[in-house]
Structure formats: structure tokens, C-alpha cells
Scaffold this motif. Structure first.
Motif, PDB file in Angstrom:
ATOM      1  N   GLU A  98      -4.335  -2.817   8.341  1.00  0.00           N
ATOM      2  CA  GLU A  98      -4.326  -2.865   6.875  1.00  0.00           C
ATOM      3  C   GLU A  98      -5.787  -2.926   6.430  1.00  0.00           C
ATOM      4  OE1 GLU A  98      -2.352  -6.300   5.393  1.00  0.00           O
ATOM      5  OE2 GLU A  98      -1.994  -5.437   3.422  1.00  0.00           O
ATOM      6  N   ARG A 100      -9.125  -2.011   3.767  1.00  0.00           N
ATOM      7  CA  ARG A 100      -9.693  -1.700   2.453  1.00  0.00           C
ATOM      8  C   ARG A 100     -10.991  -0.924   2.703  1.00  0.00           C
ATOM      9  NH1 ARG A 100     -13.158  -4.361  -1.328  1.00  0.00           N
ATOM     10  NH2 ARG A 100     -13.303  -6.185   0.028  1.00  0.00           N
ATOM     11  N   PHE A 107      -5.732  -2.449  -0.377  1.00  0.00           N
ATOM     12  CA  PHE A 107      -5.548  -2.212   1.049  1.00  0.00           C
ATOM     13  C   PHE A 107      -4.441  -1.176   1.261  1.00  0.00           C
ATOM     14  CE2 PHE A 107      -8.035  -5.490   3.193  1.00  0.00           C
ATOM     15  CZ  PHE A 107      -8.329  -6.349   2.144  1.00  0.00           C
TER      16      PHE A 107
END
Length: 121
Positions: A98, A100, A107
Motif C-alpha cells: 500500500e 503513497r 495510498f
């Protein structure tokens, strides 16, 4: 923007061990959870183990006590140590993270291409 590359799969006899690695690279700002999933022929993809950014780990009941997930945040890498392997562990193993990316506030999940693990009886 983000690539996940797995390595370490192969052929092993029942009772043996393998260690999978997954490196995330690209325009990464931060990573929350990382984990391993697997998919056997004719079956749905299932979670094997996950490692949250807070340090929590979770395992599928079928691998508890045999598999260990670990993580090196400095290297954006997650590992899966697999011991006491069984033929039913045979599957393609996928890494997921996950992530960003830079200049983005949210995310999203990214997946690797998968690595084959085959356990012979």
C-alpha cells in the motif's frame, strides 16, 4: 510509478525452506502495509501474511508457525521465510504494498508479477 519485484521462488522438497523477497521501487513517498498472497491453479488468490506499518503481523491459519514475514523499511523490502513447506503450499506468490507516491495524498495498492513456489512430495 511503482514497481514491486519478487525473488526467491523455486522448487523445493517437502519439509524444506525458501525465502522470498520483494523490493518496492519508484516514486515512493511512504508505504503502509506490505504483504504476501498466493494463488494455486484453479483457486482464488488468498492472503498468506501481512505486515502493517505499525509493526503488526497477520498470518493465514494454514501457515502459522511455519512462515515468518519481516520487513526492512529502509530498503522498502518485505520478506517471507517459509519453513516446513508442504505440497499444498505450491502456488504463485505475489507481493503487495500500500503505497503513497510523491505529490499524491492517497495510498493505493500495487502488486508484483509473482514468483512460483513448487513443493514436491
Amino acid at each position: 510509478q511503482v514497481q514491486l519485484v519478487e525473488s526467491g521462488g523455486g522448487l523445493v522438497q517437502a519439509g524444506g525452506s525458501l525465502r522470498l523477497s520483494c523490493v518496492a521501487s519508484g516514486s515512493i513517498s511512504s508505504i503502509n502495509a506490505m504483504g504476501w498472497y498466493r494463488q494455486a491453479p484453479g483457486q482464488q488468490r488468498e492472503v498468506v501474511a501481512t505486515f502493517t506499518s505499525g509493526g503488526w503481523t497477520n498470518y493465514a491459519d494454514s501457515v502459522k508457525g511455519r512462515f515468518t514475514i519481516s520487513r526492512d523499511n529502509a530498503k522498502n523490502t518485505v520478506y517471507l521465510q517459509m519453513d516446513s513447506l508442504k505440497p499444498e503450499d505450491t502456488a504463485v506468490y505475489y507481493c503487495a504494498a500500500e503505497v503513497r507516491v510523491v505529490f499524491v495524498t492517497t495510498f493505493r495498492n500495487y502488486w508484483g508479477q509473482g514468483t512460483q513456489v513448487t513443493v514436491s512430495s
